[in-house]
Design a protein around this motif. Structure first.
Motif, mmCIF file in Angstrom:
data_model
loop_
_atom_site.group_PDB
_atom_site.id
_atom_site.type_symbol
_atom_site.label_atom_id
_atom_site.label_comp_id
_atom_site.label_asym_id
_atom_site.label_seq_id
_atom_site.Cartn_x
_atom_site.Cartn_y
_atom_site.Cartn_z
ATOM 1 N N LEU A 18 0.825 -1.195 0.000
ATOM 2 C CA LEU A 18 0.000 0.000 0.000
ATOM 3 C C LEU A 18 0.871 1.262 0.000
ATOM 4 C CD1 LEU A 18 -2.857 1.218 0.146
ATOM 5 C CD2 LEU A 18 -2.637 1.144 2.627
ATOM 6 N N LEU A 19 1.931 1.253 0.789
ATOM 7 C CA LEU A 19 2.847 2.380 0.848
ATOM 8 C C LEU A 19 3.485 2.636 -0.523
ATOM 9 C CD1 LEU A 19 4.359 4.497 2.595
ATOM 10 C CD2 LEU A 19 6.105 2.758 2.937
ATOM 11 N N PHE A 20 3.960 1.586 -1.178
ATOM 12 C CA PHE A 20 4.556 1.737 -2.510
ATOM 13 C C PHE A 20 3.532 2.262 -3.519
ATOM 14 C CE2 PHE A 20 7.958 -1.452 -1.325
ATOM 15 C CZ PHE A 20 8.971 -0.517 -1.342
ATOM 16 N N THR A 21 2.304 1.810 -3.431
ATOM 17 C CA THR A 21 1.254 2.280 -4.334
ATOM 18 C C THR A 21 1.005 3.772 -4.135
ATOM 19 O OG1 THR A 21 0.225 0.090 -4.261
ATOM 20 C CG2 THR A 21 -1.125 1.910 -5.073
ATOM 21 N N VAL A 22 0.936 4.202 -2.895
ATOM 22 C CA VAL A 22 0.723 5.624 -2.606
ATOM 23 C C VAL A 22 1.894 6.456 -3.113
ATOM 24 C CG1 VAL A 22 0.551 7.316 -0.727
ATOM 25 C CG2 VAL A 22 -0.824 5.234 -0.653
ATOM 26 N N ILE A 23 3.093 6.000 -2.912
ATOM 27 C CA ILE A 23 4.281 6.732 -3.372
ATOM 28 C C ILE A 23 4.265 6.865 -4.889
ATOM 29 C CG2 ILE A 23 6.792 6.591 -3.610
ATOM 30 C CD1 ILE A 23 6.843 5.456 -0.744
ATOM 31 N N ILE A 24 3.946 5.802 -5.590
ATOM 32 C CA ILE A 24 3.911 5.842 -7.054
ATOM 33 C C ILE A 24 2.826 6.800 -7.532
ATOM 34 C CG2 ILE A 24 3.333 4.461 -9.100
ATOM 35 C CD1 ILE A 24 4.867 2.151 -7.773
ATOM 36 N N CYS A 25 1.686 6.774 -6.876
ATOM 37 C CA CYS A 25 0.593 7.675 -7.267
ATOM 38 C C CYS A 25 0.955 9.139 -7.026
ATOM 39 C CB CYS A 25 -0.680 7.328 -6.507
ATOM 40 S SG CYS A 25 -1.420 5.783 -7.064
ATOM 41 N N LEU A 30 4.212 14.172 -10.978
ATOM 42 C CA LEU A 30 5.362 15.077 -10.965
ATOM 43 C C LEU A 30 6.284 14.802 -12.136
ATOM 44 C CD1 LEU A 30 6.181 15.123 -7.142
ATOM 45 C CD2 LEU A 30 4.926 16.830 -8.475
ATOM 46 N N SER A 31 6.509 13.522 -12.433
ATOM 47 C CA SER A 31 7.387 13.201 -13.550
ATOM 48 C C SER A 31 6.723 13.564 -14.868
ATOM 49 C CB SER A 31 7.777 11.725 -13.532
ATOM 50 O OG SER A 31 6.681 10.907 -13.882
ATOM 51 N N SER A 32 5.400 13.460 -14.942
ATOM 52 C CA SER A 32 4.677 13.848 -16.148
ATOM 53 C C SER A 32 4.828 15.346 -16.397
ATOM 54 C CB SER A 32 3.203 13.482 -16.001
ATOM 55 O OG SER A 32 2.470 13.958 -17.092
ATOM 56 N N LYS A 33 4.707 16.149 -15.350
ATOM 57 C CA LYS A 33 4.877 17.599 -15.461
ATOM 58 C C LYS A 33 6.301 17.937 -15.901
ATOM 59 C CE LYS A 33 3.991 21.996 -14.632
ATOM 60 N NZ LYS A 33 3.841 22.767 -15.824
ATOM 61 N N ALA A 34 7.270 17.224 -15.357
ATOM 62 C CA ALA A 34 8.662 17.461 -15.737
ATOM 63 C C ALA A 34 8.888 17.132 -17.208
ATOM 64 C CB ALA A 34 9.594 16.642 -14.852
ATOM 65 N N GLN A 35 8.257 16.060 -17.679
ATOM 66 C CA GLN A 35 8.386 15.698 -19.088
ATOM 67 C C GLN A 35 7.766 16.763 -19.981
ATOM 68 O OE1 GLN A 35 6.568 11.806 -19.133
ATOM 69 N NE2 GLN A 35 8.561 10.793 -19.229
ATOM 70 N N GLN A 36 6.612 17.295 -19.582
ATOM 71 C CA GLN A 36 5.978 18.351 -20.365
ATOM 72 C C GLN A 36 6.870 19.585 -20.417
ATOM 73 O OE1 GLN A 36 2.164 19.087 -18.615
ATOM 74 N NE2 GLN A 36 1.185 17.369 -19.659
#
Length: 142
Positions: A18-25, A30-36
Motif C-alpha cells: 500500500l505504501l509503494f502504491t501511494v508513493i507511485i501515485c 510530478l514526472s509527467s509535469k517534468a516531461q511536459q
C-alpha cells in the motif's frame, strides 16, 4: 531463533504494498509535469534557433520571443491535457465534455494571441520571414 507468524507477515506485506502504491501515485504526476516542461523547452529552443538567423545579436528580442513561445506552448499543453481527461459516461473517449470545434477555437485563440505578440515584437520584414519561412518549418510534415 526468531519466529514470525503468517498473519503478521501478510499484514506487514500488505502495508508495504500500500505504501509503494501511494508513493507511485504521488510521484507519477510530478514526472509527467517534468516531461511536459522538457518538451516545451525543446520546442522553444528550436524556435530560438530559427529566430537567431533573423534577429542576429538582439538578445532582448530573442528573450522576448522565447517568452512568447514558452507561453504559447504551455497554453497548447493545457488544451491538450484538457482533451485527454477521461471522458464522462456517454461521451466519446478523449473529449472531456468538449467537441472538436470548441477545442479548435481554443487553439485558434492561442495562435492568434501568439501572432499578435509576434507582430509587436518583430519588424514587418521579420514578421514576414516568420510567416513565410519559420512557421511552416515548425509545423513539420504530417
Amino acid at each position: 531463533m526468531y519466529y514470525i507468524d503468517y498473519k503478521s507477515f501478510m499484514h506487514m506485506r500488505a502495508k508495504i504494498l500500500l505504501l509503494f502504491t501511494v508513493i507511485i501515485c504521488l510521484v507519477a504526476p510530478l514526472s509527467s509535469k517534468a516531461q511536459q516542461d522538457k518538451i516545451i523547452e525543446k520546442k522553444v529552443a528550436l524556435v530560438h534557433q530559427k529566430f537567431e538567423s533573423i534577429l542576429k545579436d538582439d538578445i532582448s528580442k530573442l528573450n522576448e520571443i522565447d517568452n512568447i513561445f514558452t507561453e504559447f506552448y504551455t497554453q497548447q499543453e493545457k488544451i491538450k491535457n484538457n482533451i485527454q481527461k477521461p471522458a464522462a459516461p456517454g461521451m466519446a473517449q478523449g473529449f472531456a465534455g468538449q467537441d472538436f470545434q470548441s477545442v479548435r477555437k481554443q487553439n485558434e485563440k492561442v495562435i492568434a494571441t501568439r501572432d499578435e505578440k509576434l507582430k509587436k515584437a518583430l519588424s514587418s520584414d521579420q514578421y514576414k520571414i516568420w510567416m513565410d519561412e519559420i512557421e511552416p518549418s515548425l509545423k513539420g510534415k504530417r
